[in-house]
Write a protein that holds these residues in place. Structure first.
Motif, short mmCIF file in Angstrom:
data_model
loop_
_atom_site.label_atom_id
_atom_site.label_comp_id
_atom_site.label_asym_id
_atom_site.label_seq_id
_atom_site.Cartn_x
_atom_site.Cartn_y
_atom_site.Cartn_z
N VAL A 40 0.75 -1.10 0.09
CA VAL A 40 0.02 -0.04 -0.04
C VAL A 40 0.82 1.17 0.13
O VAL A 40 1.66 1.36 1.07
CB VAL A 40 -1.18 0.09 1.13
CG1 VAL A 40 -1.87 0.97 1.26
CG2 VAL A 40 -1.72 -1.21 1.18
N ASP A 41 0.64 2.14 -1.33
CA ASP A 41 1.50 3.22 -1.22
C ASP A 41 2.98 2.92 -1.09
O ASP A 41 4.01 3.88 -0.70
CB ASP A 41 0.91 4.34 -0.20
CG ASP A 41 1.25 5.69 -0.65
OD1 ASP A 41 1.49 5.83 -1.99
OD2 ASP A 41 1.04 6.61 0.09
N ARG A 43 4.51 1.53 1.17
CA ARG A 43 4.88 1.80 2.46
C ARG A 43 4.62 0.60 3.46
O ARG A 43 5.43 0.49 4.54
CB ARG A 43 4.24 3.06 3.13
CG ARG A 43 4.78 4.29 2.51
CD ARG A 43 4.06 5.65 3.11
NE ARG A 43 2.71 5.37 3.46
CZ ARG A 43 1.90 5.56 4.77
NH1 ARG A 43 2.94 5.48 5.57
NH2 ARG A 43 0.75 5.33 4.77
N ALA A 103 -5.69 4.55 -1.03
CA ALA A 103 -4.60 4.80 -1.11
C ALA A 103 -3.93 3.66 -2.12
O ALA A 103 -4.47 2.52 -2.40
CB ALA A 103 -3.69 4.14 0.20
N PRO A 104 -3.07 4.31 -3.02
CA PRO A 104 -2.71 3.26 -4.10
C PRO A 104 -2.08 2.09 -3.50
O PRO A 104 -1.33 2.30 -2.62
CB PRO A 104 -1.89 4.18 -4.98
CG PRO A 104 -1.30 5.32 -4.24
CD PRO A 104 -2.53 5.55 -3.19
N ARG A 105 -2.34 1.03 -4.37
CA ARG A 105 -1.77 -0.42 -3.97
C ARG A 105 -1.32 -1.06 -5.35
O ARG A 105 -1.64 -1.02 -6.18
CB ARG A 105 -2.53 -0.99 -2.83
CG ARG A 105 -3.81 -1.45 -3.63
CD ARG A 105 -4.75 -2.04 -2.46
NE ARG A 105 -5.90 -2.35 -2.99
CZ ARG A 105 -7.17 -1.74 -2.92
NH1 ARG A 105 -6.95 -0.54 -2.02
NH2 ARG A 105 -8.40 -2.08 -3.20
#
Length: 121
Positions: A40-41, A43, A103-105
């Motif tokens: 995810v993102d 991170r 969130a971008p994943r």
């Protein structure tokens, strides 16, 4: 005591392993092969039902106070507490992707390992 499956930075050797404190390691294992696994993102990792990945992780026996006061407050907003099935058919608490989280994943299910993803990044 509850058992908590960890698959990211709180695993042994990870940046957030200090959050585990003196909780005993019960097993190094994988989930049952029924999850999708995301970065995810870029991170943190997130489990999501509906795939075929058997995700690598560690199971710790933690007190409810340790979960509530130390581990859970350190988790990212994109995750929520859930239950996962482990390779042996037993269940465990785990952090899973929060439904609808924007969130971008990136799907990293083929790696099924946060460590492998970090090494490849």
């Amino acid at each position: 005591m509850p058992r908590m499956f960890l698959n990211g930075t709180a695993m042994s050797g990870g940046a957030d392993h200090h959050l585990v404190g003196d909780a005993p390691l019960v097993a190094r294992t994988r989930t049952a092969p029924r999850y999708r696994f995301h970065a995810v993102d870029g991170r943190y990792p997130a489990l999501e039902e509906g795939g075929e990945a058997a995700v690598e992780g560690e199971v710790y026996e933690m007190t409810y106070a340790q979960l509530r006061e130390v581990l859970l407050p350190g988790e990212p907003d994109g995750l929520e507490l859930g239950v996962v099935e482990l390779a042996d058919g037993s269940g465990s608490l785990a952090m899973v992707l929060r439904a609808g989280h924007p969130a971008p994943r990136t799907d990293i299910s083929r790696l099924a390992s946060w460590r492998a993803y970090r090494e490849a990044s």
